[in-house]
Motif scaffolding. Sequence first.
Motif, PDB file in Angstrom:
ATOM      1  N   ASP A 178      11.026  -7.249  -4.453  1.00 49.36           N
ATOM      2  CA  ASP A 178       9.827  -7.989  -3.920  1.00 49.36           C
ATOM      3  C   ASP A 178       8.746  -7.378  -4.092  1.00 49.36           C
ATOM      4  OD1 ASP A 178       9.764 -10.753  -3.275  1.00 49.36           O
ATOM      5  OD2 ASP A 178       9.322 -10.361  -1.147  1.00 49.36           O
ATOM      6  N   ILE A 179       8.627  -6.121  -3.456  1.00 47.32           N
ATOM      7  CA  ILE A 179       7.184  -5.596  -3.650  1.00 47.32           C
ATOM      8  C   ILE A 179       7.031  -5.092  -4.900  1.00 47.32           C
ATOM      9  CG2 ILE A 179       6.067  -3.329  -2.600  1.00 47.32           C
ATOM     10  CD1 ILE A 179       6.371  -5.852  -0.677  1.00 47.32           C
ATOM     11  N   LEU A 180       7.889  -4.581  -5.574  1.00 46.66           N
ATOM     12  CA  LEU A 180       7.630  -4.352  -6.955  1.00 46.66           C
ATOM     13  C   LEU A 180       6.990  -5.347  -7.697  1.00 46.66           C
ATOM     14  CD1 LEU A 180      10.710  -1.804  -7.972  1.00 46.66           C
ATOM     15  CD2 LEU A 180       8.239  -1.051  -7.588  1.00 46.66           C
ATOM     16  N   LEU A 181       7.773  -6.615  -7.719  1.00 40.09           N
ATOM     17  CA  LEU A 181       7.111  -7.884  -8.440  1.00 40.09           C
ATOM     18  C   LEU A 181       5.705  -7.873  -8.036  1.00 40.09           C
ATOM     19  CD1 LEU A 181      10.039 -10.169  -8.067  1.00 40.09           C
ATOM     20  CD2 LEU A 181       9.000  -9.304 -10.117  1.00 40.09           C
ATOM     21  N   LYS A 182       5.369  -7.902  -6.756  1.00 38.97           N
ATOM     22  CA  LYS A 182       3.810  -7.975  -6.406  1.00 38.97           C
ATOM     23  C   LYS A 182       2.898  -6.835  -6.840  1.00 38.97           C
ATOM     24  CE  LYS A 182       5.293  -9.927  -1.857  1.00 38.97           C
ATOM     25  NZ  LYS A 182       4.997 -11.346  -2.240  1.00 38.97           N
ATOM     26  N   LEU A 183       3.569  -5.592  -6.857  1.00 35.50           N
ATOM     27  CA  LEU A 183       2.782  -4.611  -7.475  1.00 35.50           C
ATOM     28  C   LEU A 183       2.698  -4.977  -8.927  1.00 35.50           C
ATOM     29  CD1 LEU A 183       4.254  -1.318  -5.598  1.00 35.50           C
ATOM     30  CD2 LEU A 183       1.966  -2.669  -5.245  1.00 35.50           C
ATOM     31  N   LYS A 184       3.540  -5.376  -9.731  1.00 30.69           N
ATOM     32  CA  LYS A 184       3.487  -5.677 -11.076  1.00 30.69           C
ATOM     33  C   LYS A 184       2.232  -6.450 -11.580  1.00 30.69           C
ATOM     34  CE  LYS A 184       6.197  -7.386 -14.689  1.00 30.69           C
ATOM     35  NZ  LYS A 184       5.866  -6.574 -15.808  1.00 30.69           N
ATOM     36  N   ALA A 185       2.451  -7.484 -10.754  1.00 31.83           N
ATOM     37  CA  ALA A 185       1.189  -8.432 -10.865  1.00 31.83           C
ATOM     38  C   ALA A 185      -0.278  -7.755 -10.946  1.00 31.83           C
ATOM     39  CB  ALA A 185       1.364  -9.730  -9.788  1.00 31.83           C
ATOM     40  N   ARG A 186      -0.494  -6.767 -10.236  1.00 32.55           N
ATOM     41  CA  ARG A 186      -1.808  -6.509 -10.240  1.00 32.55           C
ATOM     42  C   ARG A 186      -1.876  -4.845 -10.705  1.00 32.55           C
ATOM     43  NH1 ARG A 186      -0.495  -6.421  -4.392  1.00 32.55           N
ATOM     44  NH2 ARG A 186      -0.875  -4.298  -3.652  1.00 32.55           N
ATOM     45  N   ALA A 187      -0.876  -4.203 -11.086  1.00 31.07           N
ATOM     46  CA  ALA A 187      -0.761  -2.857 -11.622  1.00 31.07           C
ATOM     47  C   ALA A 187      -1.766  -2.588 -12.594  1.00 31.07           C
ATOM     48  CB  ALA A 187       0.595  -2.248 -11.683  1.00 31.07           C
ATOM     49  N   PRO A 188      -2.661  -1.536 -12.694  1.00 30.57           N
ATOM     50  CA  PRO A 188      -3.321  -0.954 -13.768  1.00 30.57           C
ATOM     51  C   PRO A 188      -2.721  -0.556 -15.005  1.00 30.57           C
ATOM     52  CG  PRO A 188      -3.146   0.532 -12.430  1.00 30.57           C
ATOM     53  CD  PRO A 188      -2.336  -0.168 -11.526  1.00 30.57           C
ATOM     54  N   ILE A 189      -1.364  -0.815 -14.954  1.00 28.98           N
ATOM     55  CA  ILE A 189      -0.317  -0.518 -16.358  1.00 28.98           C
ATOM     56  C   ILE A 189       0.585  -1.765 -16.235  1.00 28.98           C
ATOM     57  CG2 ILE A 189      -0.821   1.998 -16.089  1.00 28.98           C
ATOM     58  CD1 ILE A 189       1.859   2.058 -14.777  1.00 28.98           C
ATOM     59  N   CYS A 224      16.599   1.349 -20.202  1.00 31.46           N
ATOM     60  CA  CYS A 224      15.768   1.513 -19.047  1.00 31.46           C
ATOM     61  C   CYS A 224      15.308   2.924 -18.949  1.00 31.46           C
ATOM     62  CB  CYS A 224      16.500   1.102 -17.581  1.00 31.46           C
ATOM     63  SG  CYS A 224      16.817  -0.576 -17.513  1.00 31.46           S
ATOM     64  N   THR A 225      14.006   3.121 -18.682  1.00 23.77           N
ATOM     65  CA  THR A 225      13.457   4.561 -18.670  1.00 23.77           C
ATOM     66  C   THR A 225      13.396   5.108 -17.252  1.00 23.77           C
ATOM     67  OG1 THR A 225      11.340   3.547 -18.364  1.00 23.77           O
ATOM     68  CG2 THR A 225      12.102   4.086 -20.714  1.00 23.77           C
ATOM     69  N   LYS A 226      13.333   4.175 -15.981  1.00 27.54           N
ATOM     70  CA  LYS A 226      13.456   4.785 -14.812  1.00 27.54           C
ATOM     71  C   LYS A 226      14.627   3.787 -14.135  1.00 27.54           C
ATOM     72  CE  LYS A 226       9.886   7.443 -15.247  1.00 27.54           C
ATOM     73  NZ  LYS A 226       8.671   6.957 -15.039  1.00 27.54           N
ATOM     74  N   ILE A 227      15.271   4.351 -13.019  1.00 29.88           N
ATOM     75  CA  ILE A 227      16.083   3.747 -12.120  1.00 29.88           C
ATOM     76  C   ILE A 227      15.635   3.823 -10.660  1.00 29.88           C
ATOM     77  CG2 ILE A 227      18.483   3.743 -11.295  1.00 29.88           C
ATOM     78  CD1 ILE A 227      19.125   5.363 -13.686  1.00 29.88           C
ATOM     79  N   ALA A 228      15.299   2.447 -10.130  1.00 28.47           N
ATOM     80  CA  ALA A 228      14.650   2.461  -8.716  1.00 28.47           C
ATOM     81  C   ALA A 228      15.682   2.357  -7.841  1.00 28.47           C
ATOM     82  CB  ALA A 228      13.374   1.421  -8.807  1.00 28.47           C
ATOM     83  N   LEU A 229      15.875   2.982  -6.646  1.00 31.07           N
ATOM     84  CA  LEU A 229      16.461   2.967  -5.714  1.00 31.07           C
ATOM     85  C   LEU A 229      15.757   2.488  -4.249  1.00 31.07           C
ATOM     86  CD1 LEU A 229      18.976   6.062  -5.976  1.00 31.07           C
ATOM     87  CD2 LEU A 229      19.391   3.740  -6.953  1.00 31.07           C
ATOM     88  N   ARG A 275       0.892  -1.325   0.065  1.00 30.35           N
ATOM     89  CA  ARG A 275       0.036  -0.090  -0.032  1.00 30.35           C
ATOM     90  C   ARG A 275       0.968   1.435  -0.162  1.00 30.35           C
ATOM     91  NH1 ARG A 275      -2.467  -0.856   4.144  1.00 30.35           N
ATOM     92  NH2 ARG A 275      -1.249   0.054   5.736  1.00 30.35           N
ATOM     93  N   GLU A 276       1.982   1.300   0.769  1.00 30.08           N
ATOM     94  CA  GLU A 276       2.756   2.352   0.833  1.00 30.08           C
ATOM     95  C   GLU A 276       3.635   2.820  -0.482  1.00 30.08           C
ATOM     96  OE1 GLU A 276       4.759   1.833   4.800  1.00 30.08           O
ATOM     97  OE2 GLU A 276       3.001   2.682   5.900  1.00 30.08           O
ATOM     98  N   ALA A 277       3.984   1.640  -0.814  1.00 27.56           N
ATOM     99  CA  ALA A 277       4.771   1.811  -1.953  1.00 27.56           C
ATOM    100  C   ALA A 277       4.015   2.075  -3.104  1.00 27.56           C
ATOM    101  CB  ALA A 277       5.723   0.329  -2.462  1.00 27.56           C
ATOM    102  N   GLY A 278       2.945   1.555  -3.397  1.00 26.30           N
ATOM    103  CA  GLY A 278       1.886   1.924  -4.162  1.00 26.30           C
ATOM    104  C   GLY A 278       1.548   3.350  -4.299  1.00 26.30           C
ATOM    105  N   LYS A 279       1.096   3.922  -3.107  1.00 28.18           N
ATOM    106  CA  LYS A 279       0.865   5.198  -2.602  1.00 28.18           C
ATOM    107  C   LYS A 279       1.895   6.295  -3.176  1.00 28.18           C
ATOM    108  CE  LYS A 279      -1.085   8.374   0.729  1.00 28.18           C
ATOM    109  NZ  LYS A 279      -0.642   9.718   0.128  1.00 28.18           N
ATOM    110  N   ALA A 280       3.169   5.974  -3.047  1.00 29.03           N
ATOM    111  CA  ALA A 280       4.138   6.713  -3.270  1.00 29.03           C
ATOM    112  C   ALA A 280       4.353   6.752  -4.732  1.00 29.03           C
ATOM    113  CB  ALA A 280       5.633   6.305  -2.919  1.00 29.03           C
ATOM    114  N   ILE A 297      13.816   6.899  -9.158  1.00 31.46           N
ATOM    115  CA  ILE A 297      12.838   6.899  -8.167  1.00 31.46           C
ATOM    116  C   ILE A 297      12.987   6.145  -7.038  1.00 31.46           C
ATOM    117  CG2 ILE A 297      11.092   7.174 -10.248  1.00 31.46           C
ATOM    118  CD1 ILE A 297      10.621   4.180 -10.204  1.00 31.46           C
ATOM    119  N   ARG A 298      12.412   6.476  -6.109  1.00 28.45           N
ATOM    120  CA  ARG A 298      12.352   5.646  -4.719  1.00 28.45           C
ATOM    121  C   ARG A 298      10.925   5.367  -4.265  1.00 28.45           C
ATOM    122  NH1 ARG A 298      16.310  10.155  -4.086  1.00 28.45           N
ATOM    123  NH2 ARG A 298      18.470   9.135  -4.141  1.00 28.45           N
ATOM    124  N   PRO A 299      10.668   4.120  -4.620  1.00 26.62           N
ATOM    125  CA  PRO A 299       9.210   3.810  -4.382  1.00 26.62           C
ATOM    126  C   PRO A 299       9.057   3.373  -2.692  1.00 26.62           C
ATOM    127  CG  PRO A 299       9.886   2.451  -6.512  1.00 26.62           C
ATOM    128  CD  PRO A 299      11.224   3.319  -5.740  1.00 26.62           C
TER     129      PRO A 299
END
Length: 333
Positions: A87-98, A172-177, A54-59, A215-217
């Motif tokens: 780990d969290i980005l993988l979970k969000l990717k599975a259900r993200a609207p994009i 890559c278009t974004k770099i996540a830290l 929830r917090e990563a998705g909100k950010a 970005i810093r998710p």
Amino acid sequence: MVKPMSAVMNEAPATTGWTADVADAMTPADTSPSGPARLKIERETHKLEKRLCREAGKAIVDFNMIEEGDKVMVCMSGGKDSYTLLDILLKLKARAPIHFDLVAVNLDQKQPGFPEHILPEYLATTGVPFHIENEDTYSIVKKLIPEGKTTCSLCSRLRRGILYRVADELGCTKIALGHHRDDILQTLLLNMFFGGKMKSMPPKLVSDDGKHVVIRPLAYVSEKDTTRWSAHRNFPIIPCNLCGSQENLQRKQVGEMLREWDKKFPGRVENMFNALQNVVPSHLLDGGLFDFKNARATGIASDNGDKAFDKEEFWATAPSLGSGGIVQVVQLS
């Protein structure tokens, strides 16, 4: 054409999205306890996963970090925060609207004793494409920095340049830290204490060469939660002291101070973080942010006007501030 995140969110079904509750099966928690103890562990772990997502998705939504078609390079150091980020980005990717893609990248800086097999072996189990970049920055840093001096600044500059190059090579278009809320607050205090600046660590930025978006998710996530999640998932952590980094670094001291505040004064750290999102330039001293020189009485009431003689009330969460929970601060002109 890249759609803005807000538009994409509006098009998504009500049951999906960055901040929707986790509905997929949980990774089993520690099964050694039995009965009520085991159920409690599983409940707490499920709550932790929901909160992290929830917090990563909100950010991501608040700062439009990830857009349709992005290829996100997830920087992996082998520490608890970068493991949690992936780990969290993988979970969000599975259900993200994009739709977006992930690629994990580790920079092997050839530090003595670095267990170079750990990350490739772990990443191979995730199914995520990954790349290991080999670059001996350790020798460069040891050659240029005198013994006993802090090496972090030069090391980070070298690492940043290499990762920008790798991002270009991988398309890559974004770099996540993996920086989290506590890192952001530590940076704020370090700049105030030692740099004389009111400056923190932004959740999203454009690199100095104008070519990359970083970005810093985990910006809204506390370090306590990344620590707990890392322990639950049993990530193969790589020690962060292989370079011989000094034990008494200023960042470490500030981090310990924040953790002590969090124990003694619950809510203080959260309030400090909220303050970063509620800045009032007219009540600071930076003439570049507010035109103090041309401030004049207009005779027109303003909600933003100073109430110099009013008593300000703050609802305090720290128990030591009294049972009433209110502190009155009198401003004198």
